[in-house]
Design a protein around this motif. Sequence first.
Motif, PDB file in Angstrom:
ATOM      1  N   LEU A   1      39.873  75.612  57.506  1.00 20.46           N
ATOM      2  CA  LEU A   1      38.873  76.617  57.814  1.00 20.46           C
ATOM      3  C   LEU A   1      38.160  77.088  56.551  1.00 20.46           C
ATOM      4  O   LEU A   1      38.770  77.210  55.493  1.00 20.46           O
ATOM      5  CB  LEU A   1      39.529  77.820  58.489  1.00 20.46           C
ATOM      6  N   ASP A   2      36.869  77.363  56.685  1.00 20.39           N
ATOM      7  CA  ASP A   2      36.114  77.996  55.604  1.00 20.39           C
ATOM      8  C   ASP A   2      35.520  79.289  56.154  1.00 20.39           C
ATOM      9  O   ASP A   2      36.191  80.312  56.170  1.00 20.39           O
ATOM     10  CB  ASP A   2      35.046  77.048  55.080  1.00 20.39           C
ATOM     11  N   LEU A   3      34.279  79.262  56.652  1.00 20.37           N
ATOM     12  CA  LEU A   3      33.711  80.463  57.260  1.00 20.37           C
ATOM     13  C   LEU A   3      34.403  80.795  58.573  1.00 20.37           C
ATOM     14  O   LEU A   3      34.671  81.953  58.883  1.00 20.37           O
ATOM     15  CB  LEU A   3      32.211  80.267  57.494  1.00 20.37           C
ATOM     16  N   ALA A   4      34.700  79.797  59.379  1.00 23.50           N
ATOM     17  CA  ALA A   4      35.294  80.026  60.696  1.00 23.50           C
ATOM     18  C   ALA A   4      36.653  80.707  60.572  1.00 23.50           C
ATOM     19  O   ALA A   4      37.473  80.347  59.730  1.00 23.50           O
ATOM     20  CB  ALA A   4      35.431  78.705  61.447  1.00 23.50           C
ATOM     21  N   ALA A   5      36.881  81.712  61.437  1.00 25.55           N
ATOM     22  CA  ALA A   5      38.186  82.359  61.505  1.00 25.55           C
ATOM     23  C   ALA A   5      39.117  81.581  62.418  1.00 25.55           C
ATOM     24  O   ALA A   5      40.334  81.610  62.253  1.00 25.55           O
ATOM     25  CB  ALA A   5      38.033  83.789  62.008  1.00 25.55           C
ATOM     26  N   ASP A   6      38.521  80.868  63.373  1.00 25.17           N
ATOM     27  CA  ASP A   6      39.312  80.084  64.321  1.00 25.17           C
ATOM     28  C   ASP A   6      38.353  79.171  65.077  1.00 25.17           C
ATOM     29  O   ASP A   6      37.130  79.357  65.033  1.00 25.17           O
ATOM     30  CB  ASP A   6      40.038  81.017  65.293  1.00 25.17           C
ATOM     31  N   TYR A   7      38.907  78.174  65.754  1.00 26.73           N
ATOM     32  CA  TYR A   7      38.079  77.326  66.612  1.00 26.73           C
ATOM     33  C   TYR A   7      38.941  76.742  67.720  1.00 26.73           C
ATOM     34  O   TYR A   7      40.184  76.700  67.630  1.00 26.73           O
ATOM     35  CB  TYR A   7      37.410  76.202  65.811  1.00 26.73           C
ATOM     36  N   SER A   8      38.286  76.294  68.780  1.00 29.54           N
ATOM     37  CA  SER A   8      38.973  75.618  69.882  1.00 29.54           C
ATOM     38  C   SER A   8      38.099  74.473  70.360  1.00 29.54           C
ATOM     39  O   SER A   8      36.872  74.462  70.152  1.00 29.54           O
ATOM     40  CB  SER A   8      39.263  76.590  71.031  1.00 29.54           C
TER      41      SER A   8
ATOM     42  N   ASP B   1      37.846  68.033  77.395  1.00 25.02           N
ATOM     43  CA  ASP B   1      37.146  66.741  77.375  1.00 25.02           C
ATOM     44  C   ASP B   1      36.633  66.383  75.983  1.00 25.02           C
ATOM     45  O   ASP B   1      36.026  65.321  75.790  1.00 25.02           O
ATOM     46  CB  ASP B   1      36.005  66.719  78.394  1.00 25.02           C
ATOM     47  N   GLY B   2      36.868  67.229  74.984  1.00 23.46           N
ATOM     48  CA  GLY B   2      36.517  66.920  73.607  1.00 23.46           C
ATOM     49  C   GLY B   2      35.050  67.008  73.272  1.00 23.46           C
ATOM     50  O   GLY B   2      34.638  66.549  72.194  1.00 23.46           O
ATOM     51  N   THR B   3      34.245  67.626  74.141  1.00 17.38           N
ATOM     52  CA  THR B   3      32.798  67.659  73.889  1.00 17.38           C
ATOM     53  C   THR B   3      32.261  69.064  73.612  1.00 17.38           C
ATOM     54  O   THR B   3      31.048  69.230  73.468  1.00 17.38           O
ATOM     55  CB  THR B   3      32.020  67.060  75.080  1.00 17.38           C
ATOM     56  N   GLU B   4      33.151  70.051  73.532  1.00 18.63           N
ATOM     57  CA  GLU B   4      32.683  71.404  73.268  1.00 18.63           C
ATOM     58  C   GLU B   4      33.584  72.068  72.225  1.00 18.63           C
ATOM     59  O   GLU B   4      34.795  72.157  72.400  1.00 18.63           O
ATOM     60  CB  GLU B   4      32.666  72.230  74.563  1.00 18.63           C
ATOM     61  N   TYR B   5      32.969  72.534  71.136  1.00 23.61           N
ATOM     62  CA  TYR B   5      33.680  73.193  70.049  1.00 23.61           C
ATOM     63  C   TYR B   5      33.217  74.644  69.973  1.00 23.61           C
ATOM     64  O   TYR B   5      32.012  74.908  69.850  1.00 23.61           O
ATOM     65  CB  TYR B   5      33.405  72.505  68.714  1.00 23.61           C
ATOM     66  N   THR B   6      34.159  75.564  70.036  1.00 24.88           N
ATOM     67  CA  THR B   6      33.855  76.987  69.957  1.00 24.88           C
ATOM     68  C   THR B   6      34.441  77.564  68.678  1.00 24.88           C
ATOM     69  O   THR B   6      35.646  77.443  68.427  1.00 24.88           O
ATOM     70  CB  THR B   6      34.427  77.743  71.174  1.00 24.88           C
ATOM     71  N   PHE B   7      33.600  78.171  67.858  1.00 25.60           N
ATOM     72  CA  PHE B   7      34.019  78.739  66.581  1.00 25.60           C
ATOM     73  C   PHE B   7      33.888  80.262  66.628  1.00 25.60           C
ATOM     74  O   PHE B   7      32.871  80.790  67.094  1.00 25.60           O
ATOM     75  CB  PHE B   7      33.171  78.197  65.435  1.00 25.60           C
ATOM     76  N   THR B   8      34.922  80.930  66.139  1.00 25.86           N
ATOM     77  CA  THR B   8      34.900  82.381  66.008  1.00 25.86           C
ATOM     78  C   THR B   8      34.665  82.730  64.548  1.00 25.86           C
ATOM     79  O   THR B   8      35.338  82.197  63.652  1.00 25.86           O
ATOM     80  CB  THR B   8      36.230  82.993  66.478  1.00 25.86           C
ATOM     81  N   LEU B   9      33.711  83.617  64.298  1.00 25.73           N
ATOM     82  CA  LEU B   9      33.366  84.010  62.936  1.00 25.73           C
ATOM     83  C   LEU B   9      33.966  85.376  62.619  1.00 25.73           C
ATOM     84  O   LEU B   9      34.082  86.231  63.506  1.00 25.73           O
ATOM     85  CB  LEU B   9      31.844  84.079  62.770  1.00 25.73           C
TER      86      LEU B   9
ATOM     87  N   ASP C   1      27.565  87.716  68.509  1.00 23.68           N
ATOM     88  CA  ASP C   1      27.321  87.547  67.080  1.00 23.68           C
ATOM     89  C   ASP C   1      28.458  86.848  66.355  1.00 23.68           C
ATOM     90  O   ASP C   1      28.254  86.307  65.254  1.00 23.68           O
ATOM     91  CB  ASP C   1      27.081  88.906  66.415  1.00 23.68           C
ATOM     92  N   ALA C   2      29.657  86.848  66.929  1.00 24.03           N
ATOM     93  CA  ALA C   2      30.815  86.277  66.258  1.00 24.03           C
ATOM     94  C   ALA C   2      31.275  84.969  66.880  1.00 24.03           C
ATOM     95  O   ALA C   2      32.325  84.441  66.501  1.00 24.03           O
ATOM     96  CB  ALA C   2      31.973  87.276  66.270  1.00 24.03           C
ATOM     97  N   THR C   3      30.497  84.421  67.810  1.00 29.97           N
ATOM     98  CA  THR C   3      30.907  83.198  68.502  1.00 29.97           C
ATOM     99  C   THR C   3      29.757  82.203  68.551  1.00 29.97           C
ATOM    100  O   THR C   3      28.634  82.566  68.920  1.00 29.97           O
ATOM    101  CB  THR C   3      31.356  83.495  69.948  1.00 29.97           C
ATOM    102  N   VAL C   4      30.034  80.965  68.172  1.00 26.16           N
ATOM    103  CA  VAL C   4      29.031  79.908  68.277  1.00 26.16           C
ATOM    104  C   VAL C   4      29.674  78.705  68.947  1.00 26.16           C
ATOM    105  O   VAL C   4      30.811  78.332  68.627  1.00 26.16           O
ATOM    106  CB  VAL C   4      28.446  79.543  66.890  1.00 26.16           C
ATOM    107  N   VAL C   5      28.951  78.119  69.902  1.00 27.53           N
ATOM    108  CA  VAL C   5      29.481  77.021  70.698  1.00 27.53           C
ATOM    109  C   VAL C   5      28.594  75.796  70.518  1.00 27.53           C
ATOM    110  O   VAL C   5      27.373  75.858  70.710  1.00 27.53           O
ATOM    111  CB  VAL C   5      29.553  77.387  72.195  1.00 27.53           C
ATOM    112  N   PHE C   6      29.222  74.675  70.132  1.00 29.39           N
ATOM    113  CA  PHE C   6      28.523  73.399  70.004  1.00 29.39           C
ATOM    114  C   PHE C   6      28.875  72.537  71.211  1.00 29.39           C
ATOM    115  O   PHE C   6      30.037  72.197  71.421  1.00 29.39           O
ATOM    116  CB  PHE C   6      28.957  72.664  68.732  1.00 29.39           C
ATOM    117  N   LYS C   7      27.884  72.198  72.010  1.00 27.07           N
ATOM    118  CA  LYS C   7      28.060  71.261  73.115  1.00 27.07           C
ATOM    119  C   LYS C   7      27.580  69.899  72.653  1.00 27.07           C
ATOM    120  O   LYS C   7      26.423  69.741  72.247  1.00 27.07           O
ATOM    121  CB  LYS C   7      27.265  71.718  74.341  1.00 27.07           C
ATOM    122  N   LEU C   8      28.464  68.895  72.692  1.00 27.44           N
ATOM    123  CA  LEU C   8      28.131  67.566  72.201  1.00 27.44           C
ATOM    124  C   LEU C   8      27.740  66.641  73.350  1.00 27.44           C
ATOM    125  O   LEU C   8      28.175  66.816  74.486  1.00 27.44           O
ATOM    126  CB  LEU C   8      29.325  66.969  71.437  1.00 27.44           C
TER     127      LEU C   8
END
Length: 495
Positions: free
Chosen positions: A102-109, A113-121, A167-174
């Motif tokens: 981890l760097d900026l991210a406090a956590d992630y999940s 199905d392996g196509t969605e990454y959720t990062f908590t800041l 503001d503290a959550t960003v979700v990447f859908k692949l």
Amino acid sequence: MSQKRRSKERRIISLILAAMLILCASMFAACTGGGGDETPDTPDANGDAQSGVKAGGTVIVGQSAEPITLNPDGKMDDNLPAIAQNVFHRLMKTNNKQEVILDLAADYSVSEDGTEYTFTLPDNVTFHDGEKLTSDDVKFTFEELIKQVGQASASFECIEEISCPDDATVVFKLKRIETGFLDNLAYNGAFILPRHVYAGKDWNDADSMMTPIGSGPFKFVDWNKGVSITLERYENFCLGEGLPYLDKIVFSYISDSNTAMQSFYNGDLDILGIIAPSSEYDKLLNDPAIISDKVIYPSRFYVGFNQKDDLMKDINFRLAVAHAIDSDDMINKALKQIGQKATAYLSPVFEWAVNSDSDAAVPAFDLDKAKDYLEKTGLKADGNGIYATVDVDTYNYEPFPELALVLKDQLSKIGIDVKINMLEYAAWEEKVGADRNFTMTLEGGYQGPDVGAVAQRVKGDGILNYYNYDNPELNALLEEGETLPTHELRAPIYR
């Protein structure tokens, strides 16, 4: 620190076996507890009593060349990462073991199905101008680097959508499974930039971003062109009061390696930061006043052929060159035996992916085979036994001039006359990287924390594929390798 004091303290180098790159030590910590043993406890005003670290002081780091631009996500620039890693955050980063942490991210999940990454800041991060960092800045960074074809754009074309629930959550859908997604986030070109500073700017214009604003432990102060770049501690760094430990970092540009070495020995540099002359290796490794280590690093020296050139696209010519290269001789003469011979095309760091079968090995040194392949090109030797004269562009700093001289000598044995063209990094980047105006080039570089990053150099659309090499079978395998979730499934593809 004064020069007198620095000269009494142990100075730092890291000798990197595979490519002999001299790297700066990590000088900062993450904003979260996810950095493992890289993340120190918050010190008091006098430093960290438990670790013995004192607060304050200036560290001076050597570099052989200065950056072209200070936008870390725009053009490829090998001279910027050490600076960028201290000024900016990435969501993830790598430690010196090539592990993604981890760097900026406090956590992630990751979704099932392996196509969605959720990062908590973390909620206490501000940019150096005082503005709060939010998930919108993360969204902006990745959407813009794809739009403007930044250096890492090919690594993130798999992104279908980026959303910010708060503001503290960003979700990447692949669009698909991308096994190396976290590794790509931890690589160069994925630094988080503030929307309010970088919106509307041309990220590939070298003059557009000379005063960087990041959220890292150090903020940009000054660029004395041709001399140095100075960073100073950011008082509101998110990890807490007292961090980072240092007051300043100065990156000092010394193009001549012998001059840099003398500065290092004199105590004018605390971290060598450059590729040392091979004649200094023994001293650097054995002097008790110097902190040094040898590690295997996913980086190679290699010769690249511009396959828009009629001769270079002839596989017989490339095989002739390959069989004429004696790697043992290269290591002994140019690297003074500090290096590892390449036996396969992938770095040994990725042992699980390397094919150890003899028929998959790099072409062995064999002058008879080299001459046979040269004859198959249809070239005819002149009265001096010369079949071809070729230009080889390379860098003007250690150990590339030495490697180029050994290459010239080796190729002369099969009738190839090499004209060496040594360039400063910025000139090489323009001539070879941007304009593709070259015949052959001798270079090196970090492959990345995941084996799939080799695609940047050899896939048809790879951002670092300067060679116009485009092999449909290889392209398909590299694409398949990026979609498989485990080493066991990926290994056969890369082998």
